[in-house]
Design a protein around this motif. Structure first.
Motif, PDB file in Angstrom:
ATOM      1  N   MET A 314       0.845  -1.195   0.000  1.00  0.00           N
ATOM      2  CA  MET A 314       0.000   0.000   0.000  1.00  0.00           C
ATOM      3  C   MET A 314       0.879   1.243   0.000  1.00  0.00           C
ATOM      4  SD  MET A 314      -2.999   0.921   2.770  1.00  0.00           S
ATOM      5  CE  MET A 314      -4.043  -0.450   2.230  1.00  0.00           C
ATOM      6  N   VAL A 315       0.445   2.281  -0.726  1.00  0.00           N
ATOM      7  CA  VAL A 315       1.141   3.572  -0.698  1.00  0.00           C
ATOM      8  C   VAL A 315       0.190   4.612  -0.108  1.00  0.00           C
ATOM      9  CG1 VAL A 315       2.549   2.975  -2.689  1.00  0.00           C
ATOM     10  CG2 VAL A 315       0.428   4.246  -3.042  1.00  0.00           C
ATOM     11  N   TYR A 316       0.759   5.702   0.420  1.00  0.00           N
ATOM     12  CA  TYR A 316      -0.026   6.697   1.135  1.00  0.00           C
ATOM     13  C   TYR A 316       0.186   8.062   0.505  1.00  0.00           C
ATOM     14  CZ  TYR A 316      -0.016   2.733   4.212  1.00  0.00           C
ATOM     15  OH  TYR A 316      -0.137   1.452   4.690  1.00  0.00           O
ATOM     16  N   VAL A 317      -0.906   8.758   0.227  1.00  0.00           N
ATOM     17  CA  VAL A 317      -0.859  10.054  -0.448  1.00  0.00           C
ATOM     18  C   VAL A 317      -1.083  11.149   0.585  1.00  0.00           C
ATOM     19  CG1 VAL A 317      -1.788  11.443  -2.329  1.00  0.00           C
ATOM     20  CG2 VAL A 317      -1.814   8.938  -2.497  1.00  0.00           C
ATOM     21  N   ARG A 328      -1.245  16.881   5.567  1.00  0.00           N
ATOM     22  CA  ARG A 328      -2.570  16.252   5.636  1.00  0.00           C
ATOM     23  C   ARG A 328      -2.600  14.933   4.857  1.00  0.00           C
ATOM     24  NH1 ARG A 328      -7.517  17.363   7.303  1.00  0.00           N
ATOM     25  NH2 ARG A 328      -9.322  16.492   6.212  1.00  0.00           N
ATOM     26  N   PHE A 329      -3.102  13.904   5.508  1.00  0.00           N
ATOM     27  CA  PHE A 329      -3.251  12.585   4.895  1.00  0.00           C
ATOM     28  C   PHE A 329      -4.476  12.596   3.987  1.00  0.00           C
ATOM     29  CE2 PHE A 329      -5.299   8.332   5.279  1.00  0.00           C
ATOM     30  CZ  PHE A 329      -4.344   7.588   4.602  1.00  0.00           C
ATOM     31  N   LEU A 330      -4.264  12.234   2.715  1.00  0.00           N
ATOM     32  CA  LEU A 330      -5.353  12.260   1.738  1.00  0.00           C
ATOM     33  C   LEU A 330      -5.978  10.887   1.507  1.00  0.00           C
ATOM     34  CD1 LEU A 330      -3.831  14.678  -0.926  1.00  0.00           C
ATOM     35  CD2 LEU A 330      -5.302  15.214   1.029  1.00  0.00           C
ATOM     36  N   GLY A 331      -5.190   9.834   1.707  1.00  0.00           N
ATOM     37  CA  GLY A 331      -5.735   8.496   1.521  1.00  0.00           C
ATOM     38  C   GLY A 331      -4.677   7.499   1.129  1.00  0.00           C
ATOM     39  N   ALA A 332      -5.093   6.236   1.053  1.00  0.00           N
ATOM     40  CA  ALA A 332      -4.186   5.140   0.718  1.00  0.00           C
ATOM     41  C   ALA A 332      -4.600   4.518  -0.608  1.00  0.00           C
ATOM     42  CB  ALA A 332      -4.204   4.089   1.824  1.00  0.00           C
ATOM     43  N   VAL A 333      -3.619   3.927  -1.293  1.00  0.00           N
ATOM     44  CA  VAL A 333      -3.871   3.244  -2.568  1.00  0.00           C
ATOM     45  C   VAL A 333      -3.262   1.858  -2.493  1.00  0.00           C
ATOM     46  CG1 VAL A 333      -3.669   3.326  -5.086  1.00  0.00           C
ATOM     47  CG2 VAL A 333      -3.695   5.466  -3.765  1.00  0.00           C
TER      48      VAL A 333
END
Length: 448
Positions: A314-317, A328-333
């Motif tokens: 998983m990567v984190y944007v 700010r954490f936008l989400g995971a992919v």
């Protein structure tokens, strides 16, 4: 470095200038570090000894060597300026091998090494290939002859009886970390300490993570402070934090002070959380990307061989800064989603909006149910300000759920009991324990 089918004789490297990719001179090649391996495998060229200004010599791994040319060697990446110290398992080509008298297989007369060549294997390791010899035709003869032979014809490169520590290290060279840990566990404390001193920092760090806690503490305390700090830097930050927490406050603080500031800061931050919480289990070094990064960039990052399979899942944007704690954490992919999309697509358009991140205070029982509910191997940990603090991987969750002595049982070859493998029962035990014990304040860590 690009692969090549031809050998490079190392005499041509001696005293060559070492440049960075910008063309600036960093130092001069003084030697090449090689290590003997077992099972008939060619000795490995581990790296270069580079002399910086003021005769300060450092180690440069071969993976950092970008190009070897007739007039210079070019390296890439960050240069570790810690002074080079040779391990017992290593030999220096120019210091130890050139002009050394050796025995050649099938010959009774002595020979002397005057050059050694290396070539790049399919594994991308650089290995000893051929040895150029100068041999006398007799004890009183003036005439000598030169010949080039395979590395395996020379006794100094072949692991055999009576090689003691070097033989053990050669056997450990190609083992997985868990197997090295088992070998260390079976040794006497004195022998274990001796081998630990001879292992390189990365190998020792990986093995330490697999040992029972009491043996981790014993080994790290047996090392000199500088070496112990270097080994802790090579460990995963969450494992390093667990180990440091087992030391006395005085020893722990001394080691943290000797670590690189950024590495020490990660360990200190993890020690603020309870050991059985998401904050205590997480690693602060997941794959973090900016909103305008593409799928191609993300896939290139997860291909890094130093990432565990779980961490690469998983990567984190996030907004800048892109180091934990981030913007700010936008989400995971999920990596599977990345594989289904064109390379030019922005990762910010692919985030899983249904995946609610973990809080750092979440107990391991909550974390385990979270992983089971969403079928995850990796999950984000985010604070109240929506900053990404790190990521928890499934192996760390399992480690926290198993009994404290599971590593020792595994080392001793004991069959796992029903209690060891009944996760529901262990989760219930943890929940009951948590219900009976009030939450600890920030800054405290649970005892094992």
């Amino acid at each position: 470095m690009s692969a090549t089918n031809s050998s490079i004789f190392l005499s041509r490297l001696r005293r060559l200038p070492v440049m960075d990719t910008a063309g600036d001179k960093l130092g001069t090649v003084r030697d090449v570090v090689v290590q003997v391996r077992s099972a008939g495998r060619a000795p490995r060229a581990k790296g270069l000894v580079v002399e910086l200004f003021a005769q300060h010599r450092v180690f440069v791994p071969m993976v950092r060597v970008h190009n070897i040319e007739a007039l210079q060697v070019t390296i890439s990446g960050v240069l570790n300026t810690r002074r080079f110290e040779r391990r017992e398992s290593e030999m220096l080509v120019f210091h130890d091998l050139i002009d050394a008298q050796v025995k050649r297989r099938g010959h009774t007369k002595p020979a002397w090494i005057y050059d050694v060549s290396i070539r790049q294997a399919r594994s991308h390791d650089w290995e000893i290939d051929e040895v150029a010899l100068r041999a006398s035709t007799g004890p009183f003869a003036r005439r000598t002859y030169d010949t080039i032979v395979d590395w395996s014809d020379i006794d100094v490169f072949v692991v055999g009886a009576g090689r003691s520590t070097r033989e053990v290290l050669a056997q450990l060279e190609d083992m997985k970390a868990a197997d090295i840990a088992r070998e260390l566990h079976d040794m006497t404390p004195q022998r274990r300490s001796e081998i630990a001193h001879a292992l390189d920092d990365e190998t020792l760090a990986d093995a330490l993570e697999e040992l029972p806690e009491d043996e981790q503490v014993e080994l790290i305390q047996a090392l000199e402070v500088e070496r112990a700090a270097d080994v802790l830097e090579e460990m995963n930050p969450d494992d390093a934090a667990d180990l440091v927490a087992e030391l006395t406050p005085e020893v722990a603080e001394k080691l943290l002070d000797r670590m690189e500031p950024d590495e020490a800061q990660d360990v200190r931050r993890l020690m603020e959380y309870g050991e059985h919480t998401a904050g205590g289990l997480m690693t602060p070094e997941p794959v973090i990307l900016a909103p305008d990064d593409t799928v191609a960039t993300a896939l290139a990052r997860v291909r890094n061989e130093e990432l565990t399979p779980a961490l690469a899942g998983m990567v984190y944007v996030c907004r800048s800064p892109l180091e934990a704690p981030t913007g700010r954490f936008l989400g995971a992919v999920h990596v599977q989603r990345l594989l289904r999309e064109p390379p030019s697509v922005l990762v910010s358009s692919l985030v899983d909006t249904d995946l609610e991140p973990l809080k750092p205070s979440a107990h391991v029982s909550t974390v385990s149910r979270y992983f089971a509910t969403y079928n995850l191997v990796c999950a984000p940990v985010v604070n109240e300000e929506r900053q990404l603090l790190g990521a928890v991987t499934v192996d760390d969750v399992l480690d926290a759920m198993l009994p404290d002595d599971w590593r020792g049982d595994q080392m001793d070859g004991l069959a796992p009991s029903e209690a060891h493998w009944s996760s529901d029962r262990h989760v219930r035990d943890l929940e009951l324990r948590r219900a009976r014990t009030p939450d600890r304040p920030k800054g405290a860590r649970d005892g094992r």
